[in-house]
Design an enzyme around this catalytic site. Structure first.
Site, PDB file in Angstrom:
ATOM      1  CB  CYS A 154     -15.694  -6.242  56.826  1.00  0.00           C
ATOM      2  SG  CYS A 154     -14.655  -5.503  58.107  1.00  0.00           S
TER       3      CYS A 154
ATOM      4  CB  CYS B 129     -16.654  -9.091  59.453  1.00  0.00           C
ATOM      5  SG  CYS B 129     -17.376  -7.511  59.953  1.00  0.00           S
TER       6      CYS B 129
END
Length: 409
Positions: A257, A260
């Site tokens: 992600c 992230c």
């Protein structure tokens, strides 16, 4: 492209072959190398060409433009000269994409990390101890001055960048250090028809995390090691991680992600600060996908990576149950999550959609031994990051308080 690999950062130009000298002096990771000042560079006898190359690569690394590092360095131009080059030349001569040119010449978006005045880099301490043994008296300067002589407009830009970075360490008045739970507020969703996930009001009890079974997937990045350990480490109790050293645990939803990756990168960029405070950095994943781990470490995160297959750290963040949200209601109809996504996208990092992405993560700061959890942050909206200033402040206060604390909470 992000990079915390020394080999990738130093490249194939003037800095190639310097790794043994840098490692011997304690400059053994990219975040620390980027904080070298002119005295440090003189100490290891860098040439002017090498100093220029280091400044250029630090600038590119801050803006996730390392793919152009070798080409730009080969031009033998300093950073100041390249910043004064026309956008047409940057595009035609170096193959830079239009958006990347804008990011390269944008002098207001510096991501430089500076050390707080009271901290000293471990690498600099080592240099000072070596110098002292030879009868020298080096300066204890911790600030990072200009690498090379540059036009005043570039100098003033870097001064503003340093001031902006220093402001990151300030905490609002009235902040009190204690065991706390922190989370960003949630925006109304669908005119209030969809309620945001609740957040717990108390720090997770230490007993809920000390016996969690985890598996170390990667070690802390060091020069010359393989991207992954050859043989997988056996399961271990989580308390072994912070048995001898206080720890920051970053619990990630999904390593592919972009939100992230950006969170991990901006936290690991401060590794020299956490090193100076005596803290180690550990990333926690709840699923093991080999290709994702290889892409994530050490490019976006150079610290230890562990697997929490039972998701007990993630449950602890939610007061005993997993914090989850649906893509449509938690992301598409959540203005704060959309804003977080745009912030992460601005880094230029690559992303993918492999793996489970609905389980919320967060961050723990855990004291050494059995001192317990000092702080936890909950990812209430997709892409929420624990405020760096708050994390550093908690670590600073925890460092001062630990010597007088007992061995249990």
């Amino acid at each position: 492209m992000a990079s915390f690999s020394m080999e990738e950062f130093l490249g194939e130009g003037a800095l190639k072959g310097l790794i043994p000298k840098l490692v011997a002096g304690g400059w053994d990771d990219v975040p620390t190398i980027k904080m070298m000042n002119s005295e440090d560079m003189d100490w290891i006898k860098l040439t002017q060409q090498q100093k220029d190359a280091l400044e250029l690569r630090s600038h590119l690394h801050d803006r996730s433009l390392m793919e152009y590092a070798d080409r730009l360095e080969a031009s033998r131009k300093s950073l100041a000269e390249l910043l004064s080059t026309s956008t047409v030349v940057l595009s035609s001569n170096f193959g830079m994409k239009r958006g990347h040119v804008a990011r390269f010449i944008d002098r207001a978006s510096a991501c430089r990390v500076t050390m707080p005045p009271s901290y000293v880099l471990p690498a600099r301490e080592r240099s000072m101890s070596i110098s002292s043994s030879k009868g020298d008296e080096p300066s204890r300067t911790t600030e990072r001055p200009q690498h090379v002589q540059t036009p005043s407009k570039v100098s003033s830009y870097q001064e503003r960048s340093a001031e902006q970075s220093a402001a990151d360490f300030k905490i609002s008045e009235g902040y009190i250090f204690k065991g706390i739970v922190a989370a960003e507020p949630a925006e109304p969703r669908l005119c209030g028809c969809v309620q945001p996930p609740p957040i717990v009001e108390h720090v997770a009890p230490y007993s809920s995390i000390e016996s969690i079974s985890v598996q170390k997937l990667t070690p802390e990045y060091k020069v010359g090691m393989g991207r992954l350990v050859a043989t997988k480490a056996p399961p271990m109790k989580a308390s072994e991680l912070w048995k001898h050293k206080p720890t920051i645990l970053l619990c990630l939803r999904r390593p592919g992600c972009v939100m992230c990756r950006a969170e991990a990168h901006q936290l690991y960029s401060r590794k020299p600060i956490f090193d100076a405070l005596g803290f180690q950095l550990v990333a926690v994943l709840h699923e093991q996908i080999e290709s994702e781990i290889r892409d994530f470490w050490p490019r976006y995160w150079g610290g230890v990576v562990i697997l929490d297959q039972s998701m007990d750290f993630f449950k602890a963040l939610g007061g005993g149950k997993l914090l989850k949200d649906k893509f449509i209601t938690g992301f598409l109809f959540n203005p704060r999550a959309i804003a977080n996504y745009k912030r992460a996208q601005a880094t230029g990092f690559e992303q993918n959609y492999k793996g489970e992405g609905e389980i919320k993560g967060g961050l723990f700061i855990i004291g050494r031994g059995k001192n317990g959890i000092a702080y936890q942050f909950i990812e209430r909206n997709f892409g929420d990051w624990a405020p760096i200033a708050e994390v550093i402040d908690v670590c600073s206060q925890l460092q001062r308080e630990l010597p007088s604390q007992g061995e249990s909470l």
